[in-house]
Write a protein that holds these residues in place. Structure first.
Motif, mmCIF file in Angstrom:
data_model
loop_
_atom_site.group_PDB
_atom_site.id
_atom_site.type_symbol
_atom_site.label_atom_id
_atom_site.label_comp_id
_atom_site.label_asym_id
_atom_site.label_seq_id
_atom_site.Cartn_x
_atom_site.Cartn_y
_atom_site.Cartn_z
ATOM 1 N N SER A 68 0.845 -1.191 0.000
ATOM 2 C CA SER A 68 0.000 0.000 0.000
ATOM 3 C C SER A 68 0.883 1.244 0.000
ATOM 4 C CB SER A 68 -0.902 0.003 1.231
ATOM 5 O OG SER A 68 -1.720 -1.150 1.237
ATOM 6 N N THR A 69 0.290 2.380 -0.282
ATOM 7 C CA THR A 69 0.990 3.661 -0.216
ATOM 8 C C THR A 69 0.288 4.533 0.799
ATOM 9 O OG1 THR A 69 -0.360 4.741 -1.905
ATOM 10 C CG2 THR A 69 1.513 3.426 -2.683
ATOM 11 N N PHE A 92 -7.348 3.143 3.608
ATOM 12 C CA PHE A 92 -7.361 2.747 5.020
ATOM 13 C C PHE A 92 -6.282 3.468 5.813
ATOM 14 C CE2 PHE A 92 -4.267 -0.351 3.476
ATOM 15 C CZ PHE A 92 -3.394 -0.515 4.532
ATOM 16 N N ILE A 93 -5.166 3.836 5.142
ATOM 17 C CA ILE A 93 -4.133 4.629 5.835
ATOM 18 C C ILE A 93 -4.637 6.056 6.037
ATOM 19 C CG2 ILE A 93 -1.778 5.504 5.716
ATOM 20 C CD1 ILE A 93 -1.006 3.048 4.137
ATOM 21 N N GLN A 94 -5.346 6.581 5.044
ATOM 22 C CA GLN A 94 -5.946 7.914 5.215
ATOM 23 C C GLN A 94 -6.925 7.919 6.386
ATOM 24 O OE1 GLN A 94 -7.624 9.589 1.584
ATOM 25 N NE2 GLN A 94 -6.019 8.650 0.335
ATOM 26 N N LEU A 95 -7.742 6.863 6.480
ATOM 27 C CA LEU A 95 -8.700 6.779 7.584
ATOM 28 C C LEU A 95 -7.972 6.684 8.921
ATOM 29 C CD1 LEU A 95 -11.559 6.573 8.665
ATOM 30 C CD2 LEU A 95 -11.501 4.106 8.205
ATOM 31 N N PHE A 96 -6.889 5.939 8.939
ATOM 32 C CA PHE A 96 -6.082 5.856 10.168
ATOM 33 C C PHE A 96 -5.633 7.246 10.612
ATOM 34 C CE2 PHE A 96 -1.936 5.755 12.208
ATOM 35 C CZ PHE A 96 -2.123 4.839 13.238
ATOM 36 N N ASN A 97 -5.126 8.033 9.677
ATOM 37 C CA ASN A 97 -4.642 9.380 10.012
ATOM 38 C C ASN A 97 -5.777 10.279 10.484
ATOM 39 O OD1 ASN A 97 -1.963 8.777 9.335
ATOM 40 N ND2 ASN A 97 -2.310 9.241 7.169
ATOM 41 N N VAL A 98 -6.933 10.147 9.833
ATOM 42 C CA VAL A 98 -8.092 10.974 10.237
ATOM 43 C C VAL A 98 -8.515 10.638 11.662
ATOM 44 C CG1 VAL A 98 -10.560 11.352 9.837
ATOM 45 C CG2 VAL A 98 -8.957 11.400 7.911
ATOM 46 N N ALA A 146 -19.045 10.136 12.684
ATOM 47 C CA ALA A 146 -19.696 11.098 11.792
ATOM 48 C C ALA A 146 -18.676 12.071 11.199
ATOM 49 C CB ALA A 146 -20.784 11.856 12.551
ATOM 50 N N GLN A 147 -17.785 12.595 12.048
ATOM 51 C CA GLN A 147 -16.763 13.518 11.568
ATOM 52 C C GLN A 147 -15.791 12.822 10.625
ATOM 53 O OE1 GLN A 147 -14.699 15.924 14.440
ATOM 54 N NE2 GLN A 147 -16.544 16.306 15.652
ATOM 55 N N ALA A 148 -15.379 11.593 11.011
ATOM 56 C CA ALA A 148 -14.421 10.862 10.181
ATOM 57 C C ALA A 148 -15.013 10.556 8.807
ATOM 58 C CB ALA A 148 -14.012 9.572 10.891
ATOM 59 N N ARG A 149 -16.277 10.146 8.757
ATOM 60 C CA ARG A 149 -16.924 9.824 7.487
ATOM 61 C C ARG A 149 -17.039 11.071 6.609
ATOM 62 N NH1 ARG A 149 -22.356 9.109 5.883
ATOM 63 N NH2 ARG A 149 -23.127 9.455 8.005
ATOM 64 N N LEU A 203 -14.562 0.184 5.071
ATOM 65 C CA LEU A 203 -13.173 0.628 5.189
ATOM 66 C C LEU A 203 -12.694 0.541 6.632
ATOM 67 C CD1 LEU A 203 -10.703 1.799 3.745
ATOM 68 C CD2 LEU A 203 -11.605 4.095 4.225
ATOM 69 N N LYS A 204 -13.573 0.903 7.557
ATOM 70 C CA LYS A 204 -13.184 0.839 8.970
ATOM 71 C C LYS A 204 -12.924 -0.603 9.388
ATOM 72 C CE LYS A 204 -16.091 1.727 12.358
ATOM 73 N NZ LYS A 204 -16.929 2.396 13.397
ATOM 74 N N ARG A 205 -13.714 -1.540 8.897
ATOM 75 C CA ARG A 205 -13.505 -2.957 9.206
ATOM 76 C C ARG A 205 -12.154 -3.428 8.653
ATOM 77 N NH1 ARG A 205 -17.485 -4.786 6.606
ATOM 78 N NH2 ARG A 205 -19.029 -4.370 8.236
ATOM 79 N N HIS A 206 -11.831 -2.971 7.435
ATOM 80 C CA HIS A 206 -10.547 -3.343 6.825
ATOM 81 C C HIS A 206 -9.379 -2.764 7.633
ATOM 82 C CE1 HIS A 206 -7.568 -4.347 3.826
ATOM 83 N NE2 HIS A 206 -7.249 -3.063 3.668
#
Length: 499
Positions: free
Chosen positions: A22-23, A28-34, A44-47, A60-63
């Protein structure tokens, strides 16, 4: 999950995620950072920041969660022997699937040696069963080695019996602990006889038979079950002996201290508790020190859960030490430190544990005659939602609340709270005779002119002393020393601290 990661674990996740192909632009890395940047978890904010529908975000959160667990597993393989052994079993399955039977058997032999060394009985049995499967289905030439197959079959039979024995002893431990949770202590000879009969009924042939081949977990479950039985029967001396036996097992199997530090911490704490109940100040001091030394040992790597559990046990043990050695100043300093950490969210036990700490802090303030400070803690306890606290703790907190108001001269409040407290004492199994004596005495004190209260305190002292030898009353007095409170008010009587 993300908020519980330390810096090293977050860095390891980023390395793992990018190493897997991955890059940093991966979703999923973007979601991690958020999620990592949010002050509090907020889907709600993260979505919204990710610009996703609810279904996309959920997937995506499950992944991401799966990737986090996988990266953490790579870290803990070298820290947790059971994770390491399961990895070896996974490798063996792969080798077996590729047709490399002999390599699979060699891997199992190495894993089996580690399982035996670290008392991993269930994994040991799983390894043996896999060895038997390979030997039964394929030509491995093992029968050319004298007695190899007989030894394998005998080892499997012995381990199966041992695992069953361990399970039964674990059941015994859970059953007798559950008996205490459901029924509390034996309060009469009839209840003591009923609990003794229950104890005999849940024994089994395997439980009763002591053998030199008993495993660590069999022995420790046997000792802990005995400890709970003696606690139910209010036999604190024998309970202390059982807790010391459990501790001794760790001294005889030092590798288990590293393998199961939570259980080791629990054993140390129970020794402190029973020493406190049995008036063994020397042992309270000794084992509080050992608990502190273990937690301070930098050579022992404890995970977040072990550190958190360890701190709870350490601070409760310190309170017991300070109370049994009359060190009110140290108890008050401990209270201040804990409350600051709680406000700063660096120490956040569950509500019941925090209620227990608040009660200890209130006792320390009461002994220091800071009745207003004690009331602040007690009000927090009383205002907790119903069902959070054990009834014995709630009874002591409410009685101490009345005593503080009495000392402050809030007599109208005392009269009001005594009515509610009397109602609680009538319906609770945890109420002791000393609690009822205190309520009656306080009602008398409210009706007695200040110049004539000495006689009331003398009669209270006599009444408390008359029942103090009963084990249940003695336990109640250990956590709220009403005898000390009365003697503070008697003429020419020097107060002695305690709890």
């Amino acid at each position: 999950m993300i908020k519980s990661l330390n810096k090293a674990e977050k860095r390891n996740f980023k390395l793992y995620a990018t190493r897997a192909g991955s890059t940093v632009d991966s979703k999923f890395i973007q979601l991690f950072n958020v999620l990592d940047r949010l002050p509090e978890p907020n889907d709600a904010q993260a979505r919204k920041k990710m610009g996703m529908t609810a279904g996309q975000y959920s997937n995506l959160k499950r992944h991401l969660y799966q990737q986090l667990l996988t990266s953490l597993r790579l870290i803990f393989i070298n820290k947790e022997i059971d994770i390491e052994l399961r990895e070896q079993l996974d490798f063996t399955r792969i080798l077996y699937g590729k047709g490399h039977y002999l390599d699979a058997l060699r891997t199992l032999e190495r894993a089996k040696a580690k399982a035996v060394e670290h008392n991993q009985d269930l994994l040991h049995l799983e390894i043996l069963e896999f060895q038997k499967l390979i030997e039964a289905r394929h030509i491995t030439l093992s029968r050319q080695i004298h007695n190899k197959m007989d030894l394998l079959l005998n080892e499997s039979a012995e381990r199966s019996y041992s695992v069953l024995n361990t399970s039964e002893l674990f059941n015994l431990n859970i059953q007798i602990h559950g008996r205490y949770i459901e029924n509390g202590h034996s309060r009469s000879p009839e209840e003591a006889a009923e609990n003794e009969e229950f104890w005999k009924q849940i024994q089994t042939r395997r439980v009763d038979r002591e053998t030199i081949t008993s495993t660590f977990h069999q022995k420790i479950n046997r000792f802990q079950a005995a400890m709970w039985y003696h606690y139910i029967q209010l036999n604190f001396t024998d309970g202390l002996e059982a807790s010391l036996n459990a501790y001794t097992l760790f001294k005889l199997s030092p590798q288990m201290v590293v393998k199961d530090p939570d259980l080791y911490l629990r054993c140390l704490y129970y020794v402190v508790v029973f020493s406190f109940l049995d008036d063994r100040a020397d042992l309270v001091r000794k084992f509080t020190g050992r608990l502190e030394d273990f937690l301070a040992n930098e050579d022992i790597l404890l995970n977040e859960n072990s550190q958190f559990i360890g701190r709870i046990y350490r601070e409760l043990a310190r309170y017991n030490l300070y109370f049994i050695t009359d060190n009110v100043d140290r108890a008050r300093a401990l209270s201040i430190g804990l409350q600051n950490d709680y406000l700063e969210r660096t120490f956040v036990p569950n509500d019941h544990r925090w209620g227990l700490f608040l009660y200890k802090a209130a006792i320390a303030a009461f002994l220091d005659k800071d009745y207003g400070g004690a009331l602040d803690n007690l009000n927090d306890i009383i205002n907790m939602k119903g069902g959070t606290l054990r009834e014995d703790l709630l009874i002591n907190a409410r009685l101490l609340h009345v005593l503080c108001n009495f000392e402050l001269g809030h007599h109208s409040l005392v009269d009001y709270h005594l009515t509610n407290l009397s109602r609680l004492l009538r319906r609770s199994r945890e109420s002791a005779e000393v609690h009822r004596i205190a309520v009656t005495g306080l009602r008398r004190l409210l009706r007695t002119p200040p110049a004539e209260t000495a006689q009331v305190y003398e009669s209270l002292d006599e009444a408390f002393s008359a029942v103090a030898d009963h084990p249940f009353e003695r336990k109640a007095l250990k956590y709220l020393n009403l005898i000390q409170w009365t003697r503070i008010h008697l003429p020419e009587t020097a107060p002695s601290a305690g709890s």
